[in-house]
Design a protein around this motif. Sequence first.
Motif, mmCIF file in Angstrom:
data_model
loop_
_atom_site.group_PDB
_atom_site.id
_atom_site.type_symbol
_atom_site.label_atom_id
_atom_site.label_comp_id
_atom_site.label_asym_id
_atom_site.label_seq_id
_atom_site.Cartn_x
_atom_site.Cartn_y
_atom_site.Cartn_z
ATOM 1 N N PHE A 155 19.423 22.667 28.942
ATOM 2 C CA PHE A 155 20.866 22.717 28.738
ATOM 3 C C PHE A 155 21.464 23.526 29.882
ATOM 4 C CE2 PHE A 155 25.023 23.367 27.116
ATOM 5 C CZ PHE A 155 25.252 22.318 26.247
ATOM 6 N N ILE A 156 22.308 22.885 30.660
ATOM 7 C CA ILE A 156 22.879 23.570 31.831
ATOM 8 C C ILE A 156 24.393 23.636 31.613
ATOM 9 C CG2 ILE A 156 23.015 23.590 34.380
ATOM 10 C CD1 ILE A 156 20.119 23.713 33.378
ATOM 11 N N GLU A 157 24.836 24.712 31.012
ATOM 12 C CA GLU A 157 26.275 24.828 30.715
ATOM 13 C C GLU A 157 27.116 24.772 31.989
ATOM 14 O OE1 GLU A 157 26.625 27.268 26.499
ATOM 15 O OE2 GLU A 157 26.918 28.396 28.339
ATOM 16 N N SER A 158 26.533 25.294 33.076
ATOM 17 C CA SER A 158 27.334 25.363 34.311
ATOM 18 C C SER A 158 27.589 23.986 34.924
ATOM 19 C CB SER A 158 26.657 26.284 35.327
ATOM 20 O OG SER A 158 25.411 25.761 35.694
ATOM 21 N N GLU A 159 26.978 22.921 34.349
ATOM 22 C CA GLU A 159 27.326 21.568 34.826
ATOM 23 C C GLU A 159 28.790 21.258 34.536
ATOM 24 O OE1 GLU A 159 24.603 18.788 33.052
ATOM 25 O OE2 GLU A 159 23.025 19.293 34.506
ATOM 26 N N THR A 160 29.308 21.822 33.441
ATOM 27 C CA THR A 160 30.724 21.544 33.122
ATOM 28 C C THR A 160 31.580 22.810 33.066
ATOM 29 O OG1 THR A 160 30.211 21.655 30.759
ATOM 30 C CG2 THR A 160 30.290 19.458 31.754
ATOM 31 N N LEU A 161 30.965 23.933 32.696
ATOM 32 C CA LEU A 161 31.758 25.144 32.454
ATOM 33 C C LEU A 161 31.734 26.091 33.646
ATOM 34 C CD1 LEU A 161 30.523 25.943 28.802
ATOM 35 C CD2 LEU A 161 32.608 24.736 29.469
ATOM 36 N N THR A 162 32.776 26.878 33.761
ATOM 37 C CA THR A 162 32.850 27.962 34.746
ATOM 38 C C THR A 162 32.679 29.272 33.979
ATOM 39 O OG1 THR A 162 34.378 26.668 36.082
ATOM 40 C CG2 THR A 162 34.362 29.038 36.486
ATOM 41 N N ALA A 163 31.981 30.216 34.588
ATOM 42 C CA ALA A 163 31.768 31.508 33.915
ATOM 43 C C ALA A 163 33.032 32.367 33.971
ATOM 44 C CB ALA A 163 30.622 32.259 34.589
ATOM 45 N N GLY A 164 33.267 33.129 32.910
ATOM 46 C CA GLY A 164 34.353 34.113 32.918
ATOM 47 C C GLY A 164 34.011 35.247 33.871
ATOM 48 N N GLU A 165 35.017 35.984 34.263
ATOM 49 C CA GLU A 165 34.810 37.019 35.287
ATOM 50 C C GLU A 165 35.035 38.438 34.781
ATOM 51 O OE1 GLU A 165 33.501 36.787 38.215
ATOM 52 O OE2 GLU A 165 33.272 34.619 38.054
ATOM 53 N N THR A 166 35.433 38.578 33.496
ATOM 54 C CA THR A 166 35.697 39.964 33.048
ATOM 55 C C THR A 166 35.190 40.209 31.636
ATOM 56 O OG1 THR A 166 37.873 39.276 32.264
ATOM 57 C CG2 THR A 166 37.817 40.416 34.374
ATOM 58 N N PRO A 167 34.674 41.434 31.406
ATOM 59 C CA PRO A 167 34.440 41.864 30.029
ATOM 60 C C PRO A 167 35.791 41.904 29.303
ATOM 61 C CG PRO A 167 33.418 43.378 31.592
ATOM 62 C CD PRO A 167 34.303 42.456 32.387
ATOM 63 N N THR A 168 35.768 41.787 27.974
ATOM 64 C CA THR A 168 37.030 41.770 27.221
ATOM 65 C C THR A 168 36.972 42.766 26.086
ATOM 66 O OG1 THR A 168 37.200 39.415 27.705
ATOM 67 C CG2 THR A 168 38.629 40.260 25.961
ATOM 68 N N ILE A 169 37.885 43.716 26.115
ATOM 69 C CA ILE A 169 37.956 44.704 25.040
ATOM 70 C C ILE A 169 39.412 44.764 24.610
ATOM 71 C CG2 ILE A 169 38.138 46.670 26.638
ATOM 72 C CD1 ILE A 169 36.222 48.133 24.578
ATOM 73 N N VAL A 170 39.643 44.790 23.289
ATOM 74 C CA VAL A 170 41.016 44.618 22.812
ATOM 75 C C VAL A 170 41.282 45.537 21.622
ATOM 76 C CG1 VAL A 170 40.237 42.548 21.518
ATOM 77 C CG2 VAL A 170 42.658 42.891 21.911
ATOM 78 N N ASP A 171 42.471 46.153 21.627
ATOM 79 C CA ASP A 171 42.875 47.001 20.497
ATOM 80 C C ASP A 171 43.573 46.155 19.448
ATOM 81 O OD1 ASP A 171 41.970 49.612 21.145
ATOM 82 O OD2 ASP A 171 43.453 49.679 22.758
ATOM 83 N N THR A 172 43.102 46.268 18.211
ATOM 84 C CA THR A 172 43.678 45.495 17.106
ATOM 85 C C THR A 172 43.931 46.446 15.940
ATOM 86 O OG1 THR A 172 41.611 45.035 15.927
ATOM 87 C CG2 THR A 172 42.127 43.586 17.787
ATOM 88 N N GLU A 173 44.535 45.891 14.873
ATOM 89 C CA GLU A 173 44.748 46.648 13.617
ATOM 90 C C GLU A 173 43.446 47.204 13.063
ATOM 91 O OE1 GLU A 173 47.316 46.249 10.638
ATOM 92 O OE2 GLU A 173 48.497 46.677 12.428
ATOM 93 N N VAL A 174 42.353 46.490 13.327
ATOM 94 C CA VAL A 174 41.065 46.870 12.740
ATOM 95 C C VAL A 174 40.141 47.512 13.769
ATOM 96 C CG1 VAL A 174 41.072 45.244 10.810
ATOM 97 C CG2 VAL A 174 40.321 44.472 13.062
ATOM 98 N N GLY A 175 40.738 48.042 14.827
ATOM 99 C CA GLY A 175 39.935 48.797 15.778
ATOM 100 C C GLY A 175 39.822 48.148 17.142
ATOM 101 N N ARG A 176 39.146 48.863 18.009
ATOM 102 C CA ARG A 176 38.940 48.397 19.383
ATOM 103 C C ARG A 176 37.703 47.500 19.391
ATOM 104 N NH1 ARG A 176 39.715 52.624 24.162
ATOM 105 N NH2 ARG A 176 41.855 52.280 23.477
ATOM 106 N N ILE A 177 37.895 46.250 19.821
ATOM 107 C CA ILE A 177 36.815 45.250 19.703
ATOM 108 C C ILE A 177 36.377 44.784 21.092
ATOM 109 C CG2 ILE A 177 36.166 43.013 18.730
ATOM 110 C CD1 ILE A 177 38.318 43.317 16.643
#
Length: 282
Positions: A155-177
């Motif tokens: 399975f070669i995901e990169s045949e169709t998909l491009t990789a994301g470039e950043t970690p993702t951290i987000v503040d929400t009502e239920v905490g930092r995720i």
Amino acid sequence: MASSSLINSELARSPPAIPMPTPPLTNFKIGLCQLSVTSDKTKNIAHARTAIQNAAAQGAKLVLLPEIWNSPYSNASFPVYAEDIDAGGDASPSTAMLSELSRLLNITIVGGSIPERSGDRLYNTCCVFGTDGKLKAKHRKIHLFDIDIPGKITFIESETLTAGETPTIVDTEVGRIGIGICYDIRFPELAMIYAARGAHLLCYPGAFNMTTGPLHWELLQRARATDNQFGEVLATTEHEEAIIIAEIDYSILEQRRTNLPVTKQRRGDLYQLVDLQRLNSH
Ligand SMILES: NC(=O)CC(=O)C(=O)O
């Protein structure tokens, strides 16, 4: 020595760990929806809608979906099922449903992932919606799953998909995720960076394959949790569709970290994780 002076200057520049903020909810129910997927996108969306409503009816304030819940998991399907998330509305019926439900049910949704179209690229993308129905964060799978085990799985995901470039951290009502998608969980540095940035919770929507997955999926979750002092399995399920509800209490995190103070005892003088994104923003 040139190499040690390079390491020392990196250490000197590395930013200190960020303390965890206090979110509006520190004690709440989480609902994890494990869904099976068909080739009919409209049905998949309706099915996910029902599961989210069901989890919220059981009291969940944070609801999670799995990886690629609106489409079959194949390179042939990704371009066909992909949605333009930034355009929203009719261009993204899957995220329109997540936005509507998070607002109507007053919950936070970590919306698993869907194939995203952005210009001429495709990504495997997780959207996080706040209780006001607004898109708070988008995580694009950073580590694409490219694998070739002869006679078992290719399975070669990169045949169709491009990789994301950043970690993702987000503040929400239920905490930092901190968010990762499936294969992202195999890279411990990502989880450690989220912990260093004050995350309460790490969410990894997944759709593991049946060759490399079964031996590792629980082990990996426990390993990332243990590395960062979470650790205990609160609830689990088997392979069938399920909605798991569990209680989260952040005061336990503080207690465990006080009892076993590895963060304070870490030998930063000998080794250190360098958060390049934070480093470059300073
Ligand atoms: N599907 C994935 O992204 C990863 C996977 O199946 C594995 O790591 O095993």
